[in-house]
Design a protein around this motif. Structure first.
Motif, mmCIF file in Angstrom:
data_model
loop_
_atom_site.group_PDB
_atom_site.id
_atom_site.type_symbol
_atom_site.label_atom_id
_atom_site.label_comp_id
_atom_site.label_asym_id
_atom_site.label_seq_id
_atom_site.Cartn_x
_atom_site.Cartn_y
_atom_site.Cartn_z
ATOM 1 N N ASP A 152 3.607 9.429 49.093
ATOM 2 C CA ASP A 152 2.459 9.360 50.011
ATOM 3 C C ASP A 152 1.908 10.747 50.371
ATOM 4 O O ASP A 152 1.180 10.895 51.364
ATOM 5 C CB ASP A 152 2.822 8.570 51.283
ATOM 6 N N ASP A 154 -0.540 13.673 50.605
ATOM 7 C CA ASP A 154 -2.000 13.752 50.557
ATOM 8 C C ASP A 154 -2.394 15.018 49.784
ATOM 9 O O ASP A 154 -2.200 16.129 50.282
ATOM 10 C CB ASP A 154 -2.532 13.805 51.998
ATOM 11 N N GLU A 157 -4.753 17.498 51.664
ATOM 12 C CA GLU A 157 -4.086 18.169 52.787
ATOM 13 C C GLU A 157 -3.107 19.228 52.299
ATOM 14 O O GLU A 157 -2.988 20.294 52.876
ATOM 15 C CB GLU A 157 -3.351 17.152 53.680
ATOM 16 N N ARG A 199 1.249 13.859 54.750
ATOM 17 C CA ARG A 199 1.169 12.478 54.273
ATOM 18 C C ARG A 199 -0.243 11.938 54.397
ATOM 19 O O ARG A 199 -0.993 12.339 55.278
ATOM 20 C CB ARG A 199 2.104 11.594 55.102
ATOM 21 N N LYS A 200 -0.541 10.962 53.538
ATOM 22 C CA LYS A 200 -1.851 10.283 53.613
ATOM 23 C C LYS A 200 -1.966 9.460 54.883
ATOM 24 O O LYS A 200 -0.975 8.910 55.353
ATOM 25 C CB LYS A 200 -2.020 9.341 52.431
#
Lengths: 201, 201
Positions: A152, A154, A157, A199-200
């Motif tokens: 997960d 991102d 990010e 994380r997303k």
């Protein structure tokens, strides 16, 4: 035949003029900064008449936006070394080399100058840095596929986490920016991803 | 008596003038930016004659540097909640609130405007942000004493890691900067410290 050939020739010449004017715009930014940049000086440096510049660009702002976009679109190679730590290190090193070059610094300074008060420049900055990050996202996707990073993670990010300390040193703390800055940025981004901080959602 | 009282009165008036001129300088930066700032406009806004301004500040640059330094010296409270995660979160929140205020944004914009080409402004920026970081270092020292962070944690590096994503969003990605940005920055700084990425030397 002449009527067919001429437009093609004109396009070729147009591209040359465009490249020369872009290069002159960046050179003027490097030498004098955005505030002192004039279409006259750009035209003179590019060896074209200023009406040639005004025919293609409505004003100084669109000229600068166009030159910046063109410069940033071509700048950062996307590595694929087979391991996330070396990929991130290469990416950080490329960013450091680009941003510490005279042109890179002029581009950054222009984006953050009083020109940033103009919506066109603010939009261009957002778009340009967004594009730069997006082009590097496959690096993170490949690391996730290889099981090196949490599924997960991102990508956007993580890449911002990589870039942030480099820009901080360039813009705020004004400390030297070099390969060790790149190493540190890569280690930080990796620690953040492995610590589950990027994380997303 | 009069000869004793007068200098004191003069100092009191001098301080008032200084504060009014600083406030007017920041207000002009907010409204018009650095490039358009003039001593005339600052004097008019502060309700003083421009010779009064020139008597205290040699030029526009020293006026701006002085107003910026005075503003930044007073701005970020240093938390002491007893736990590193809440301290870092509070510190990040204060930074976010300061930097997203109109004055904070004007100060930042001024530091990065074409004014940054002037050595005085570049020096002031370096000094001002250095001071801001140094004042918060006890937060990290206390966390190390409580055993919450590795003993070789570099306080300055950790605080830069905290600040970097906030400045990145403000200056580069132009995404919203709010409490969730602060939370993210604090989590990132903590992951970096615990991952041993912000060590001394």
């Amino acid at each position: 035949m002449t009527s067919d050939a001429e437009p093609r020739k004109a396009v070729g010449r147009g591209e040359k003029v465009r490249a020369a004017v872009h290069a002159a715009t960046l050179a003027e930014l490097v030498d004098k900064g955005y505030a002192a940049l004039t279409v006259d000086n750009v035209a003179q440096r590019a060896g074209v008449h200023k009406t040639t510049v005004y025919r293609r660009w409505a004003d100084r702002e669109s000229l600068v936006v166009d030159a910046l976009a063109d410069h940033v679109a071509a700048d950062i190679p996307v590595p694929d070394t087979g391991a996330v730590d070396t990929d991130l290190r290469e990416l950080a090193r490329s960013l450091v080399h680009t941003m510490t070059s005279p042109t890179g610094q002029a581009v950054l300074a222009a984006m953050l100058s009083d020109a940033a008060r103009l919506p066109e420049i603010a939009d261009a900055r957002k778009r340009i840095f967004g594009d730069r990050l997006r082009r590097a996202e496959p690096v993170i996707a490949r690391a996730v596929e290889r099981g090196e990073l949490p599924t997960d993670t991102d990508p956007g990010e993580l890449l911002k986490t990589l870039a942030a300390p480099i820009y901080f040193r360039l813009l705020i703390s004004a400390e030297p920016v070099d390969d060790s800055t790149a190493e540190h940025a890569a280690a930080l981004a990796l620690a953040a991803a492995r610590g589950g901080v990027v994380r997303k959602g």
